[in-house]
Design a protein around this motif. Structure first.
Motif, mmCIF file in Angstrom:
data_model
loop_
_atom_site.group_PDB
_atom_site.id
_atom_site.type_symbol
_atom_site.label_atom_id
_atom_site.label_comp_id
_atom_site.label_asym_id
_atom_site.label_seq_id
_atom_site.Cartn_x
_atom_site.Cartn_y
_atom_site.Cartn_z
ATOM 1 N N THR A 337 0.849 -1.188 0.000
ATOM 2 C CA THR A 337 0.000 0.000 0.000
ATOM 3 C C THR A 337 0.884 1.236 0.000
ATOM 4 O OG1 THR A 337 -1.678 -1.194 1.278
ATOM 5 C CG2 THR A 337 -1.857 1.213 1.195
ATOM 6 N N ASP A 338 0.697 2.103 -0.985
ATOM 7 C CA ASP A 338 1.553 3.286 -1.080
ATOM 8 C C ASP A 338 1.127 4.367 -0.084
ATOM 9 O OD1 ASP A 338 -0.634 4.631 -2.144
ATOM 10 O OD2 ASP A 338 0.090 4.533 -4.217
ATOM 11 N N GLU A 339 1.811 5.485 -0.130
ATOM 12 C CA GLU A 339 1.582 6.553 0.837
ATOM 13 C C GLU A 339 0.179 7.154 0.734
ATOM 14 O OE1 GLU A 339 4.295 8.004 3.257
ATOM 15 O OE2 GLU A 339 4.084 5.853 2.932
ATOM 16 N N ASN A 340 -0.464 6.961 -0.432
ATOM 17 C CA ASN A 340 -1.811 7.513 -0.632
ATOM 18 C C ASN A 340 -2.894 6.474 -0.351
ATOM 19 O OD1 ASN A 340 -0.789 10.053 -1.525
ATOM 20 N ND2 ASN A 340 -0.376 9.122 -3.539
ATOM 21 N N GLU A 386 13.983 -10.802 -4.864
ATOM 22 C CA GLU A 386 13.732 -9.449 -4.402
ATOM 23 C C GLU A 386 12.330 -9.347 -3.830
ATOM 24 O OE1 GLU A 386 15.256 -6.284 -6.912
ATOM 25 O OE2 GLU A 386 13.355 -5.195 -6.703
ATOM 26 N N GLN A 387 12.189 -8.599 -2.714
ATOM 27 C CA GLN A 387 10.887 -8.464 -2.074
ATOM 28 C C GLN A 387 10.669 -7.041 -1.571
ATOM 29 O OE1 GLN A 387 11.588 -11.556 0.914
ATOM 30 N NE2 GLN A 387 9.884 -12.735 0.062
ATOM 31 N N TYR A 388 9.452 -6.554 -1.783
ATOM 32 C CA TYR A 388 9.023 -5.304 -1.169
ATOM 33 C C TYR A 388 8.393 -5.662 0.177
ATOM 34 C CZ TYR A 388 7.045 -0.574 -0.800
ATOM 35 O OH TYR A 388 6.752 0.706 -0.405
ATOM 36 N N LYS A 389 8.885 -5.066 1.263
ATOM 37 C CA LYS A 389 8.398 -5.367 2.607
ATOM 38 C C LYS A 389 7.923 -4.071 3.269
ATOM 39 C CE LYS A 389 8.805 -9.013 4.091
ATOM 40 N NZ LYS A 389 7.939 -10.212 4.002
ATOM 41 N N GLU A 390 6.757 -4.155 3.910
ATOM 42 C CA GLU A 390 6.179 -2.993 4.572
ATOM 43 C C GLU A 390 6.407 -3.044 6.083
ATOM 44 O OE1 GLU A 390 2.370 -1.304 2.570
ATOM 45 O OE2 GLU A 390 2.111 -3.487 2.605
ATOM 46 N N ASP A 391 6.617 -1.873 6.667
ATOM 47 C CA ASP A 391 6.679 -1.703 8.123
ATOM 48 C C ASP A 391 7.652 -2.686 8.769
ATOM 49 O OD1 ASP A 391 4.676 0.251 7.887
ATOM 50 O OD2 ASP A 391 3.094 -1.273 8.017
ATOM 51 N N THR A 407 9.671 12.990 15.473
ATOM 52 C CA THR A 407 9.071 11.657 15.610
ATOM 53 C C THR A 407 10.152 10.595 15.512
ATOM 54 O OG1 THR A 407 6.998 12.429 14.618
ATOM 55 C CG2 THR A 407 7.383 10.034 14.680
ATOM 56 N N THR A 408 10.138 9.677 16.467
ATOM 57 C CA THR A 408 11.103 8.580 16.433
ATOM 58 C C THR A 408 10.665 7.539 15.412
ATOM 59 O OG1 THR A 408 11.684 8.905 18.762
ATOM 60 C CG2 THR A 408 12.234 6.764 17.765
ATOM 61 N N ILE A 409 11.563 7.219 14.499
ATOM 62 C CA ILE A 409 11.274 6.258 13.425
ATOM 63 C C ILE A 409 12.091 4.987 13.671
ATOM 64 C CG2 ILE A 409 11.317 5.805 10.940
ATOM 65 C CD1 ILE A 409 9.418 8.029 11.730
ATOM 66 N N ASN A 410 11.380 3.863 13.811
ATOM 67 C CA ASN A 410 12.085 2.586 13.959
ATOM 68 C C ASN A 410 11.477 1.490 13.066
ATOM 69 O OD1 ASN A 410 9.705 1.986 15.287
ATOM 70 N ND2 ASN A 410 10.633 2.109 17.343
ATOM 71 N N GLU A 411 10.658 1.920 12.111
ATOM 72 C CA GLU A 411 10.117 1.011 11.107
ATOM 73 C C GLU A 411 10.185 1.679 9.747
ATOM 74 O OE1 GLU A 411 6.146 -0.043 12.141
ATOM 75 O OE2 GLU A 411 6.751 -1.631 13.534
ATOM 76 N N THR A 412 10.226 0.861 8.692
ATOM 77 C CA THR A 412 10.293 1.438 7.358
ATOM 78 C C THR A 412 9.803 0.452 6.311
ATOM 79 O OG1 THR A 412 11.759 2.480 5.722
ATOM 80 C CG2 THR A 412 12.671 0.646 6.971
ATOM 81 N N ASP A 413 9.300 0.990 5.195
ATOM 82 C CA ASP A 413 9.106 0.179 4.000
ATOM 83 C C ASP A 413 10.460 0.057 3.308
ATOM 84 O OD1 ASP A 413 6.459 0.309 4.669
ATOM 85 O OD2 ASP A 413 5.920 1.773 3.128
#
Length: 795
Positions: A337-340, A386-391, A407-413
């Motif tokens: 799911t993209d940012e939108n 290759e894999q796209y992984k979310e959160d 904001t503390t960021i500790n997760e990412t796509d």
């Protein structure tokens, strides 16, 4: 419809009227009457030639006239003159040369008609008829006890095979006597060698333990492939096919024939593409095969280079039952799911792997009694998926927390690649001694494997302090495999022959670094296995023979087994086979009963790891008891039936599992992926020697994907039918022949599932203080009606 029927009738009639050539056929056998496979037979006055199949049979199409027929083996060629005025049978007794040139490459791992081993054969003629782009397991689908599947649903890309319920990791595969199973996973990835069928001379499938072979032990079957034989005459071939799901295959082959009576150079280039039946399950496959040979009366030397490059969109995640019923071609791989808030699919969610094989074989006839074979191999494999992984958590990739706008960021796509880079070296030595009633083989095998496993993040929405090409895990696996065997067949008299086979195998496996789960993975295990085999064959008369055999096999766990359970144990199998063979002029029957008794069998749990590989667990004691029958009926010169059936019961004994927070003994349960009934049939009709129509049928009974007999894990039975057509036009200029081929798969459009997975997990949070076992399943739908058509030009 009436016009179509009339057209087909006229077409068949016209084909029949075009039959102007005759068939020259026969059997190549040694002094004891044993058929010899892999023997080159050719017409001296023309470029027409062939190779005897696994039963020693050959057949040539030839016009009226007088010709010299040449049979070439390791001794002086044998020539016979024959006048052709009608269909003719010409047999050859090769009493001075018990070994055919190319057959020596695989003689140590194959068996013949008098061996007390259960086996089936597939020769080049049969392979060619249906070789329109689908992979070798699919071409083997109609052999006894065989069940095949494909991730993309169409037979192109990732394909798999099970024999007697045993998956591909338990089917030992050799190519010219060299192991093909991956040393660590023990799997067979046919997608890495696309269109290998176009360079395959013959295939032998031994069910059960079989005879001693090289590489990982056979726990369900062993599969021996022999690549193209040396060609006597120069020739070329251009083959193209097209079909459903935008599938297309393009193959170019050539052979110089024997230059100066000794040297031959042959090769092949192939390209296969398909969109797949499943959404985005595309395949982009390239392959090559190059062979240089030297032949004289006592020597055969071959140098081979072959391999392939595959790029396949991942389709190993399967779908749940609800999606199966509403959108069976859906592929969840690459979904994000993209940012939108829009659902999208990563366009490069692919497996990208290249594999190259280099083989050297030297067969030498030292005397009338002794023949030796040296085989060397180097295999290089490298690639990634290759894999796209979310959160994804920063911790899993070694990232440090960052602060963005307070904001503390500790997760990412992110997009990650998991790599394999491995090398495999083989030395294979065999010697054969034949004298009077004694036939002995001696062999030594050494395999050395070195494989790197590592992962990279190639893009991240928040990359923290990482650098490009940083590896978030890095590990290595090393495996050494050393074995020795001695096998002998003793003909006690005209009726009784005894078979013995002893193998000693030492395996060491050592890992270091991190696993893909980013945890330390350190295994250091060494196993020594002794695998004895013995059998007796009793020839009742010229038509009937009986056999009985016993074989023991031991097998080490694979990498995934160790990753999921460091305490995993090797498994052991005692295999008992009792068979009857009846062979007449127009009717053959092979019947065998088997009892396979396992200790600590590693059975499939039905679940998958995050790369789509099946997970296994030791199950204590289990067994497979079955009856297999395959036959061939030649009802007339035009009509042949080849049915086979396998009836079995496959049980875990006193199977213990965890349910709702406690251990439960379920008693005897069905072994996963082991249907009780599998049947196949091929009906072939030849209105002329140039035209053949075949109806191929396959029935697979219901089966469980897990070992607890849960209805959630059940796969329904299915019955599918394919239609295969072949029409050949003989030419007298430019091209030797033009062959048109057609294959309609699943002609009745059955919606079926041949594979899937099953999983359970304990739910401890829905109702506090209680544990509830939750069950789930995934499915791999196979294609409904689809087709392939092709044309092959030979010159």
């Amino acid at each position: 419809m009436k016009n179509l029927f009339a057209f087909l009738c006229l077409f068949v009639l016209s084909v029949s009227m075009q039959a102007q050539n005759f068939t020259l056929s026969g059997t190549i056998s040694d002094e004891s009457g044993e058929p010899l496979p892999g023997v080159t037979v050719f017409v001296k006055e023309t470029s027409n030639g062939t190779v005897s199949d696994i039963e020693g049979k050959y057949a040539l199409r030839i016009s009226k006239g007088t010709y010299t027929i040449v049979v070439r083996t390791l001794s002086k060629p044998i020539e016979k003159t024959v006048t052709i005025t009608k269909d003719t049978v010409l047999n050859f007794d090769v009493s001075k040369s018990p070994e055919a040139l190319d057959a020596v490459l695989i003689s140590a791992v194959r068996v013949n008609a008098d061996s007390p081993i259960t086996y089936s054969n597939l020769d080049k003629k049969e392979i060619t008829k249906r070789n329109l782009g689908q992979d070798i397991p699919v071409l083997m689908n109609f052999m006894p006890s065989v069940v095949t599947t494909t991730d993309a649903g169409s037979g192109v890309g990732y394909t798999g095979i099970r024999v007697r319920g045993s998956d591909a990791t338990r089917v030992n595969v050799t190519i010219n006597g060299i192991p093909y199973n991956d040393a660590e996973s023990q799997g067979t990835f046919w997608v890495n060698m696309p269109d290998l069928a176009s360079s395959t001379e013959s295939i032998q499938l031994q069910r059960g333990v079989g005879t001693s072979t090289n590489g990982s032990g056979a726990f369900g079957a062993s599969l021996s492939l022999l690549t193209d034989a040396v060609s006597e005459k120069a020739n070329g071939e251009i083959s193209n096919s097209f079909g459903s799901f935008n599938t297309r295959k393009h193959t170019v082959k050539f052979s110089t024939g024997k230059l100066d009576e000794h040297f031959e150079l042959a090769g092949r280039l192939s390209k296969i593409k398909s969109d797949g039946y499943i959404d985005r399950a595309s395949s982009d496959l390239s392959a090559y095969f190059l062979q240089a040979s030297y032949v004289d009366d006592n020597t055969l030397i071959k140098a081979l280079a072959f391999g392939g490059h595959e790029i396949t969109y991942q389709a190993w995640n399967g779908i749940d039952r609800e999606t199966l019923e509403t959108n069976r071609t859906f592929n969840p791989s690459g979904q994000f799911t993209d940012e939108n808030g829009n659902v999208r699919f990563h366009d490069n969610e692919v497996d990208n792997y290249r594999q190259d094989h280099y083989q050297f074989h030297w067969n030498q006839k030292l005397s009338e009694n002794w023949t030796t074979n040296l085989g060397l191999n180097y295999t290089q494999g490298r690639g990634f998926f290759e894999q796209y992984k979310e959160d994804e958590s920063f911790d899993e990739y070694g990232f440090e927390e960052i602060v963005v706008n307070g904001t503390t960021i500790n997760e990412t796509d992110l997009i990650r690649r998991r790599w394999l880079d491995n090398d495999f070296y083989v030395i294979n030595l065999n010697a054969n001694y034949k004298k009077n009633n004694l036939d002995m083989d001696f062999g030594a095998f050494l395999g050395v494997y070195d494989g790197d496993h590592f992962g990279e993040v190639i893009w991240a929405r928040f990359a923290s302090d990482s650098e490009i090409r940083d590896r978030y895990y890095d590990g290595n696996g090393k495996k050494n495999d050393l074995s020795f065997f001695t096998k002998a067949t003793i003909r006690v008299n005209d009726k009784i022959s005894l078979f013995g086979d002893l193998q000693l195998r030492n395996v060491s496996y050592k890992t270091s670094g991190l696993s893909s789960d980013v945890v330390p993975f350190n295994i250091d295990e060494t196993y020594t296995f002794f695998n004895p085999k013995a059998g007796i064959n009793y020839k009742v008369n010229t038509n009937n023979s009986l056999y009985f055999s016993y074989a023991r096999a031991n097998r080490e766990p694979n990498r995934s087994d160790f990753e999921n359970n460091n305490a995993v144990k090797p498994e052991q199998l005692d295999d008992f086979e009792l068979g009857w063979r009846w062979k007449g002029e127009n009717f053959t029957v092979n019947t065998n009963a088997y009892y396979m008794l396992y200790n600590d069998q590693l059975v499939l749990t039905g679940a998958l790891d995050d790369t789509g590989s099946p997970l296994r667990t030791n199950s204590g004691k289990s067994y497979r008891l079955g009856l297999e029958i395959d036959a061939s009926f030649k009802l007339s010169e035009q009509l042949t039936l080849r049915p086979n059936v396998a009836i079995s019961t496959n049980k875990n004994k006193d199977f213990v599992t965890s349910q709702d927070g406690s251990l439960v003994n379920l008693g005897n349960t069905n072994i996963s992926f082991s249907p009780d009934f599998v049947a196949g049939n091929i009906i072939s009709y030849m209105p002329s020697n140039n035209f053949q129509v075949s109806l191929l049928s396959k029935y697979v009974g219901e089966q469980y994907m897990g070992n607890i007999d849960s209805d959630v894990s059940k796969l329904d039975s299915y019955f599918i039918n394919d239609l295969n057509l072949n029409y050949t036009i003989k030419m007298k200029s430019i091209f030797e022949s033009i062959t048109f081929s057609g294959l309609i798969n699943n002609i009745f459009g059955v919606e079926y599932v041949s594979n899937g997975y099953f999983f359970t997990f304990d739910d401890t949070w829905s109702t506090p203080g209680t544990t509830t076992t939750i069950e789930g399943a995934g499915f791999y739908p196979q294609a409904t009606r689809n087709f392939l058509v092709g044309m092959t030009l030979k010159f």
